[in-house]
Design a protein around this motif. Structure first.
Motif, mmCIF file in Angstrom:
data_model
loop_
_atom_site.group_PDB
_atom_site.id
_atom_site.type_symbol
_atom_site.label_atom_id
_atom_site.label_comp_id
_atom_site.label_asym_id
_atom_site.label_seq_id
_atom_site.Cartn_x
_atom_site.Cartn_y
_atom_site.Cartn_z
ATOM 1 N N LEU A 8 0.831 -1.198 0.000
ATOM 2 C CA LEU A 8 0.000 0.000 0.000
ATOM 3 C C LEU A 8 0.871 1.255 0.000
ATOM 4 N N PHE A 9 0.373 2.288 -0.646
ATOM 5 C CA PHE A 9 1.029 3.588 -0.646
ATOM 6 C C PHE A 9 0.114 4.606 0.015
ATOM 7 N N CYS A 10 0.714 5.541 0.739
ATOM 8 C CA CYS A 10 -0.069 6.590 1.399
ATOM 9 C C CYS A 10 0.447 7.953 0.937
ATOM 10 N N PHE A 11 -0.494 8.808 0.502
ATOM 11 C CA PHE A 11 -0.180 10.164 0.057
ATOM 12 C C PHE A 11 -1.024 11.146 0.856
ATOM 13 N N THR A 12 -0.561 12.388 0.914
ATOM 14 C CA THR A 12 -1.328 13.410 1.607
ATOM 15 C C THR A 12 -1.192 14.731 0.869
ATOM 16 N N GLY A 13 -2.146 15.598 1.097
ATOM 17 C CA GLY A 13 -2.131 16.930 0.510
ATOM 18 C C GLY A 13 -3.292 17.738 1.036
ATOM 19 N N PHE A 14 -3.198 19.042 0.852
ATOM 20 C CA PHE A 14 -4.274 19.942 1.290
ATOM 21 C C PHE A 14 -5.308 20.050 0.181
ATOM 22 N N TYR A 15 -6.583 19.853 0.537
ATOM 23 C CA TYR A 15 -7.641 19.842 -0.465
ATOM 24 C C TYR A 15 -8.728 20.840 -0.076
ATOM 25 N N LEU A 16 -9.091 21.714 -1.004
ATOM 26 C CA LEU A 16 -10.120 22.712 -0.776
ATOM 27 C C LEU A 16 -11.408 22.264 -1.457
ATOM 28 N N GLY A 17 -12.389 21.887 -0.636
ATOM 29 C CA GLY A 17 -13.671 21.461 -1.166
ATOM 30 C C GLY A 17 -14.615 22.634 -1.382
ATOM 31 N N GLU A 18 -15.859 22.320 -1.752
ATOM 32 C CA GLU A 18 -16.843 23.378 -2.012
ATOM 33 C C GLU A 18 -17.236 24.107 -0.733
ATOM 34 N N ASP A 19 -17.350 23.369 0.369
ATOM 35 C CA ASP A 19 -17.829 23.975 1.609
ATOM 36 C C ASP A 19 -16.770 24.014 2.707
ATOM 37 N N ASP A 20 -15.669 23.320 2.545
ATOM 38 C CA ASP A 20 -14.678 23.246 3.614
ATOM 39 C C ASP A 20 -13.323 22.880 3.016
ATOM 40 N N CYS A 21 -12.281 22.958 3.841
ATOM 41 C CA CYS A 21 -10.951 22.561 3.412
ATOM 42 C C CYS A 21 -10.484 21.397 4.284
ATOM 43 N N PHE A 22 -9.643 20.558 3.710
ATOM 44 C CA PHE A 22 -9.283 19.316 4.367
ATOM 45 C C PHE A 22 -7.773 19.067 4.263
ATOM 46 N N ASP A 23 -7.271 18.335 5.217
ATOM 47 C CA ASP A 23 -6.040 17.578 5.027
ATOM 48 C C ASP A 23 -6.491 16.220 4.515
ATOM 49 N N ARG A 24 -6.124 15.882 3.306
ATOM 50 C CA ARG A 24 -6.601 14.635 2.693
ATOM 51 C C ARG A 24 -5.488 13.597 2.693
ATOM 52 N N TYR A 25 -5.837 12.377 3.125
ATOM 53 C CA TYR A 25 -4.915 11.240 3.089
ATOM 54 C C TYR A 25 -5.511 10.168 2.190
ATOM 55 N N VAL A 26 -4.691 9.622 1.319
ATOM 56 C CA VAL A 26 -5.135 8.605 0.376
ATOM 57 C C VAL A 26 -4.273 7.360 0.551
ATOM 58 N N ILE A 27 -4.916 6.235 0.899
ATOM 59 C CA ILE A 27 -4.241 4.939 0.966
ATOM 60 C C ILE A 27 -4.592 4.184 -0.300
#
Length: 303
Positions: free
Chosen positions: A26-45
């Motif tokens: 498995l690989f794990c990535f992260t990045g800052f994501y700006l959604g329509e209503d909020d902003c997130f720290d996004r992690y993807v496995i």
């Protein structure tokens, strides 16, 4: 190999995706994501062998804690627990103490807050054991973590000296390990080597390198060999046959009159001291071996 849509969304939105680590295929990535209503720290496995991924979003308000913005000075580790095969992420937040807390008598300049996420639980929580108060001065480098034999390893500074911090994915305990030849002007990089932790160490000149291997029983380092590299070359990983993967960074190409940096990957054989081209002309921060797995097969597909 195509990246999942969740990673592409981060790249489209923020232009930057950080590699956290890999474990059990498995690989794990992260990045800052700006959604329509909020902003997130996004992690993807992501499991590329079965083309499945899981997305974990941490809302901005959840990144605010009692000592400040947790998105600043945050180091993340990812690994699969070898006993339960559960996926775990560790967020280590090194927080500066605001002035108003110092007035109340706090003597340390930094706090360390740790949160653990397990895919089976689906929530962030505190680990089973806490970092002791004497570790408040710890500072973990932003380098990609290394996962070996159920442990996540980071480089750190502890009392102005280099050290290695490990996190046991089973017991969730932290341990501090001394680096080999603890000298202030030495530099270190961590890699997976022979199913153990490998350390590449060099001095200020960055020409002579030492390779060390952590003994998993005694938790002490054994020196394997010394080698030299030209200026602007760097170690980015090890192959399964113990050959080093080197980024050869001394070539340039001219494209429409513009001089562009070209990085070539080569393999170094310690016994023969020979360099062999790998056929890749691309920059690389780190390289890791890959083993296919069926993990995430029972998870909803977020591709």
């Amino acid at each position: 190999m195509r990246y999942p849509l969740s990673i592409k969304q981060i790249r489209k939105n923020n232009k930057r995706v950080e590699f956290v680590g890999s474990s059990y295929g498995l690989f794990c990535f992260t990045g800052f994501y700006l959604g329509e209503d909020d902003c997130f720290d996004r992690y993807v496995i992501w499991n590329p062998s079965i083309r499945k991924s899981v997305t974990i979003d941490v809302p901005y308000q959840d990144c605010i804690c009692e000592y400040g913005d947790a998105r600043k000075n945050v180091v993340v580790g990812f690994g699969v627990c070898p006993k339960s095969l559960d996926h775990k992420m560790v967020r280590i937040n090194m927080l500066g103490i605001p002035y108003e807390y110092k007035k109340l008598g706090y003597k340390h300049d930094r706090f360390v807050r740790v949160d653990v996420f397990t895919l089976s639980g689906g929530v962030w929580r505190r680990p089973l054991t806490k970092l002791t108060s004497k570790w408040f001065h710890i500072y973990i480098y932003g380098q990609t973590s290394v996962v070996v034999n159920g442990f996540i390893y980071w480089l750190s500074l502890y009392k102005n000296a280099s050290a290695i911090i490990s996190f046991d994915l089973t017991s969730e305990e932290f341990t501090k390990i001394r680096v080999p030849h603890k000298v202030s002007h030495y530099h270190y990089e961590l890699f997976k080597l022979r199913e153990s932790l490998g350390v590449v160490q060099w001095g200020g000149s960055k020409e002579s390198y030492d390779v060390w291997l952590l003994d998993n029983v005694s938790k002490s380092f054994i020196k394997l060999y010394t080698f030299t590299l030209p200026n602007r070359w760097k170690v980015v990983g090890f192959r399964d046959n113990d050959q080093l993967i080197i980024e050869k960074g001394d070539e340039y190409s001219v494209d429409n009159g513009v001089r562009r940096y070209v990085a070539e990957l080569v393999a170094y054989e310690p016994d023969s001291k020979q360099f062999n081209k790998l056929g890749f002309n691309a920059g690389c921060y780190s390289c890791t071996s890959y083993t296919e797995s069926l993990l995430l097969l029972d998870q909803p597909d977020t591709l």
